[in-house]
Design a protein around this motif. Structure first.
Motif, PDB file in Angstrom:
ATOM      1  N   GLU A 166       0.845  -1.197   0.000  1.00 27.88           N
ATOM      2  CA  GLU A 166       0.000   0.000   0.000  1.00 27.88           C
ATOM      3  C   GLU A 166       0.880   1.247   0.000  1.00 27.88           C
ATOM      4  O   GLU A 166       0.976   1.964   1.010  1.00 27.88           O
ATOM      5  N   PRO A 167       1.520   1.535  -1.119  1.00 24.99           N
ATOM      6  CA  PRO A 167       2.399   2.717  -1.178  1.00 24.99           C
ATOM      7  C   PRO A 167       1.609   4.011  -1.297  1.00 24.99           C
ATOM      8  O   PRO A 167       0.444   4.021  -1.729  1.00 24.99           O
ATOM      9  N   GLN A 168       2.275   5.098  -0.924  1.00 21.22           N
ATOM     10  CA  GLN A 168       1.690   6.433  -1.069  1.00 21.22           C
ATOM     11  C   GLN A 168       2.639   7.297  -1.896  1.00 21.22           C
ATOM     12  O   GLN A 168       3.865   7.249  -1.729  1.00 21.22           O
ATOM     13  N   VAL A 169       2.059   8.088  -2.796  1.00 28.90           N
ATOM     14  CA  VAL A 169       2.856   8.956  -3.652  1.00 28.90           C
ATOM     15  C   VAL A 169       3.459  10.071  -2.802  1.00 28.90           C
ATOM     16  O   VAL A 169       2.738  10.801  -2.107  1.00 28.90           O
ATOM     17  N   ILE A 170       4.783  10.236  -2.891  1.00 31.03           N
ATOM     18  CA  ILE A 170       5.488  11.267  -2.136  1.00 31.03           C
ATOM     19  C   ILE A 170       5.929  12.407  -3.062  1.00 31.03           C
ATOM     20  O   ILE A 170       5.882  13.589  -2.695  1.00 31.03           O
ATOM     21  N   LEU A 171       6.364  12.061  -4.256  1.00 36.91           N
ATOM     22  CA  LEU A 171       6.862  13.057  -5.216  1.00 36.91           C
ATOM     23  C   LEU A 171       6.425  12.655  -6.620  1.00 36.91           C
ATOM     24  O   LEU A 171       6.567  11.494  -7.007  1.00 36.91           O
ATOM     25  N   SER A 172       5.886  13.614  -7.364  1.00 39.70           N
ATOM     26  CA  SER A 172       5.501  13.375  -8.757  1.00 39.70           C
ATOM     27  C   SER A 172       6.032  14.505  -9.621  1.00 39.70           C
ATOM     28  O   SER A 172       5.916  15.690  -9.262  1.00 39.70           O
ATOM     29  N   VAL A 173       6.613  14.135 -10.765  1.00 40.69           N
ATOM     30  CA  VAL A 173       7.077  15.097 -11.758  1.00 40.69           C
ATOM     31  C   VAL A 173       6.438  14.718 -13.085  1.00 40.69           C
ATOM     32  O   VAL A 173       6.459  13.542 -13.473  1.00 40.69           O
ATOM     33  N   SER A 174       5.861  15.683 -13.784  1.00 44.10           N
ATOM     34  CA  SER A 174       5.150  15.383 -15.027  1.00 44.10           C
ATOM     35  C   SER A 174       5.370  16.484 -16.058  1.00 44.10           C
ATOM     36  O   SER A 174       5.771  17.607 -15.728  1.00 44.10           O
ATOM     37  N   SER A 175       5.098  16.136 -17.313  1.00 41.39           N
ATOM     38  CA  SER A 175       5.196  17.104 -18.411  1.00 41.39           C
ATOM     39  C   SER A 175       4.119  16.800 -19.437  1.00 41.39           C
ATOM     40  O   SER A 175       3.820  15.640 -19.735  1.00 41.39           O
ATOM     41  N   LYS A 176       3.538  17.874 -19.989  1.00 45.57           N
ATOM     42  CA  LYS A 176       2.539  17.758 -21.051  1.00 45.57           C
ATOM     43  C   LYS A 176       3.124  18.090 -22.422  1.00 45.57           C
ATOM     44  O   LYS A 176       2.406  18.094 -23.416  1.00 45.57           O
ATOM     45  N   THR A 177       4.418  18.406 -22.451  1.00 43.24           N
ATOM     46  CA  THR A 177       5.079  18.704 -23.727  1.00 43.24           C
ATOM     47  C   THR A 177       6.081  17.596 -24.018  1.00 43.24           C
ATOM     48  O   THR A 177       7.290  17.799 -23.941  1.00 43.24           O
ATOM     49  N   VAL A 178       5.549  16.420 -24.359  1.00 44.25           N
ATOM     50  CA  VAL A 178       6.410  15.262 -24.597  1.00 44.25           C
ATOM     51  C   VAL A 178       7.289  15.495 -25.813  1.00 44.25           C
ATOM     52  O   VAL A 178       8.464  15.142 -25.830  1.00 44.25           O
ATOM     53  N   SER A 179       6.727  16.083 -26.848  1.00 38.02           N
ATOM     54  CA  SER A 179       7.471  16.373 -28.072  1.00 38.02           C
ATOM     55  C   SER A 179       7.059  17.749 -28.566  1.00 38.02           C
ATOM     56  O   SER A 179       5.876  18.025 -28.766  1.00 38.02           O
ATOM     57  N   VAL A 180       8.042  18.625 -28.754  1.00 43.96           N
ATOM     58  CA  VAL A 180       7.781  20.015 -29.114  1.00 43.96           C
ATOM     59  C   VAL A 180       8.531  20.362 -30.398  1.00 43.96           C
ATOM     60  O   VAL A 180       9.687  19.973 -30.573  1.00 43.96           O
ATOM     61  N   LYS A 181       7.869  21.098 -31.294  1.00 46.54           N
ATOM     62  CA  LYS A 181       8.519  21.640 -32.484  1.00 46.54           C
ATOM     63  C   LYS A 181       8.394  23.159 -32.457  1.00 46.54           C
ATOM     64  O   LYS A 181       7.362  23.690 -32.067  1.00 46.54           O
ATOM     65  N   SER A 182       9.450  23.839 -32.883  1.00 48.69           N
ATOM     66  CA  SER A 182       9.454  25.293 -32.848  1.00 48.69           C
ATOM     67  C   SER A 182      10.216  25.837 -34.046  1.00 48.69           C
ATOM     68  O   SER A 182      11.145  25.208 -34.556  1.00 48.69           O
ATOM     69  N   ARG A 183       9.811  27.037 -34.507  1.00 45.84           N
ATOM     70  CA  ARG A 183      10.535  27.753 -35.550  1.00 45.84           C
ATOM     71  C   ARG A 183      11.690  28.528 -34.934  1.00 45.84           C
ATOM     72  O   ARG A 183      11.721  28.818 -33.735  1.00 45.84           O
ATOM     73  N   LEU A 184      12.652  28.868 -35.757  1.00 44.82           N
ATOM     74  CA  LEU A 184      13.788  29.669 -35.301  1.00 44.82           C
ATOM     75  C   LEU A 184      13.327  31.011 -34.751  1.00 44.82           C
ATOM     76  O   LEU A 184      12.423  31.648 -35.302  1.00 44.82           O
ATOM     77  N   GLY A 185      13.950  31.433 -33.663  1.00 50.65           N
ATOM     78  CA  GLY A 185      13.682  32.758 -33.109  1.00 50.65           C
ATOM     79  C   GLY A 185      12.457  32.845 -32.232  1.00 50.65           C
ATOM     80  O   GLY A 185      12.234  33.879 -31.587  1.00 50.65           O
ATOM     81  N   GLU A 186      11.640  31.796 -32.169  1.00 56.06           N
ATOM     82  CA  GLU A 186      10.436  31.841 -31.349  1.00 56.06           C
ATOM     83  C   GLU A 186      10.742  31.439 -29.905  1.00 56.06           C
ATOM     84  O   GLU A 186      11.662  30.650 -29.655  1.00 56.06           O
ATOM     85  N   PRO A 187       9.988  31.955 -28.918  1.00 56.86           N
ATOM     86  CA  PRO A 187      10.162  31.486 -27.542  1.00 56.86           C
ATOM     87  C   PRO A 187       9.627  30.064 -27.390  1.00 56.86           C
ATOM     88  O   PRO A 187       8.661  29.681 -28.052  1.00 56.86           O
TER      89      PRO A 187
END
Length: 442
Positions: A166-187
């Motif tokens: 019966e474990p309990q979650v102590i720390l969770s790290v997550s991301s919704k940007t698994v794969s990102v594409k960007s144009r040059l010069g954009e933030p």
């Protein structure tokens, strides 16, 4: 009136219970329990073992939802069935719930985890004391998850009292940007969020965040932050920053790249440290810039049958490297056909990391049926999009002239005839005038 009020209250209570049981239910996760096998004499070998396992998620330690009460399949050992308490419902994201009957399921892997102090200088302040707390004497597990359709990646550290399931979650790290594409010069924003169990004695001792870059075996530190002493690591990549207010208030550890450059393409790893614990997620960033095309010479010179016309096309300023260049010809009647890829040069890299490449096409008018000419088009196919550039080719003096060409030739003949008549008249007039002048002088 009283009966109506009573019925209304009972309806509200029933609706609330329905939502609590079904509307907010957490998924049952089919996982693989992966661990290294021990060799003879207690030594570790490189081999690993995999066992089917099941995570039944609940929001508090005293109840299981209707779905979470499902009994495991017969091929899952009871020792690999875990009733996980997740107060923040980090494991209840919709991307981790597969539709009934679907063959596509979230990916889940469980590994044994060994708590230990970090040796990184931006995380050492979390474990100033050399003594390990009694709290660490438990069974620790690490769970790595990837949601459906690449919507979510998550890593969680769980603690179970020794010899319990019966474990309990102590720390969770997550991301919704698994794969990102960007144009040059954009933030660029690379999402990374974390949650810690406030009831854990480890959560009150601060945290640290590290962002690291990897590409083809090469790695570098992008940014590191010691949340306990509120300090950034001295080695920090230019143009990379965090939202420090959101980091402390909401657990928002997202990385912000102010201006995307070609060298930013690669894998980024977000790691969050608690005392003796760490969890991390990795995401891919690709900088994609389509090419700019230019054709020369432009315009093309007039061509005659039997002549070879050379055309060049240059694609520049593109990234990544992969590019397909081809040529097309569209005749005066509107029909198009391929002329092949021409002769390609090697890639050249500019100061900003982008690439350029040239293609040379030789048009042999004696072998190609080009008619009166048409439009020659250079086509560049790239992951950033397809680009086209065209130039007009005119062919004169071919064997079967059109009405327009015949009229043009008649016009040229008339002009030449007129010029001949004018020269002849001028010459005759000049001769007559000279004869008259000579006779007068005599």
């Amino acid at each position: 009136m009283t009966n109506f009020s009573t019925i209304y209250k009972l309806s509200v209570v029933a609706l609330y219970c329905f939502i609590q049981v079904y509307g907010s239910s957490c998924p049952v996760l089919d996982c693989w329990f992966v661990q290294e096998r021990k060799g003879r004499g207690g030594g570790l070998t490189g081999a690993t073992s995999q066992e089917k396992s099941l995570l039944r998620i609940r929001r508090d330690a005293h109840s299981l939802g209707a779905e979470a009460q499902r009994q495991p399949a017969s091929d899952i050992s009871p020792d690999r069935v875990y009733d996980v308490t997740d107060p923040a419902a980090t494991l209840c994201h919709p991307a981790l719930s597969a539709p009934r009957g679907s063959i596509h399921k979230p990916q889940c892997e469980i590994n044994p985890f060994l708590p230990q102090p970090s040796t990184l200088k931006w995380a050492t302040a979390l474990t100033d004391s050399a003594l390990s707390p009694v709290y660490l004497q438990a069974d620790w597990l690490s769970v790595s998850l990837q949601g459906l359709d690449g919507q979510l990646i998550q890593s969680s550290i769980m603690r179970a009292p020794t010899a319990t399931k019966e474990p309990q979650v102590i720390l969770s790290v997550s991301s919704k940007t698994v794969s990102v594409k960007s144009r040059l010069g954009e933030p660029v924003l690379l999402d990374c969020g974390f949650w810690t169990d406030s009831s854990s004695p480890l959560s009150g001792s601060g945290f640290a965040v590290e962002w690291r870059y990897q590409f083809r075996g090469d790695g570098r530190l992008v940014l590191a932050y010691d949340g306990k002493t509120d300090r950034l690591a001295e080695m920090q990549e230019e143009g990379a920053t965090l939202d420090f207010e959101g980091l402390h208030e909401k657990g928002n550890a997202s990385l912000i790249l102010q201006e995307a450059k070609v060298r930013h393409s690669g894998t980024y790893i977000c790691t969050v440290f608690l005392p003796y614990l760490l969890a991390q997620v990795a995401m891919d960033l690709e900088i994609v810039e389509p090419p700019s095309l230019s054709i020369y010479p432009s315009p093309l010179p007039l061509a005659v049958p039997g002549q070879v016309v050379t055309v060049h096309c240059e694609a520049s300023g593109f990234a990544p490297l992969s590019l397909e260049v081809s040529w097309e010809f569209t005749g005066a009647d509107g029909t198009s056909r391929s002329l092949g890829s021409g002769s390609l040069t090697g890639h050249r890299q500019a100061w900003d990391g982008t690439f350029s490449q040239r293609s040379k096409l030789e048009l042999d008018t004696s072998k190609l049926d080009l008619g009166r000419g048409g439009e020659v088009t250079c086509v560049a196919v790239h992951s950033g999009g397809t680009r086209r550039a065209s130039v007009t080719l005119n062919v004169i003096g071919f064997s079967t002239p059109s009405i327009e060409d015949s009229m043009a030739m008649v016009g040229v003949a008339l002009v030449l005839y007129g010029l001949i008549k004018l020269v002849s008249w001028t010459f005759i007039s000049g001769s007559d005038e000279a004869a008259k002048q000579e006779k007068k002088e005599k």
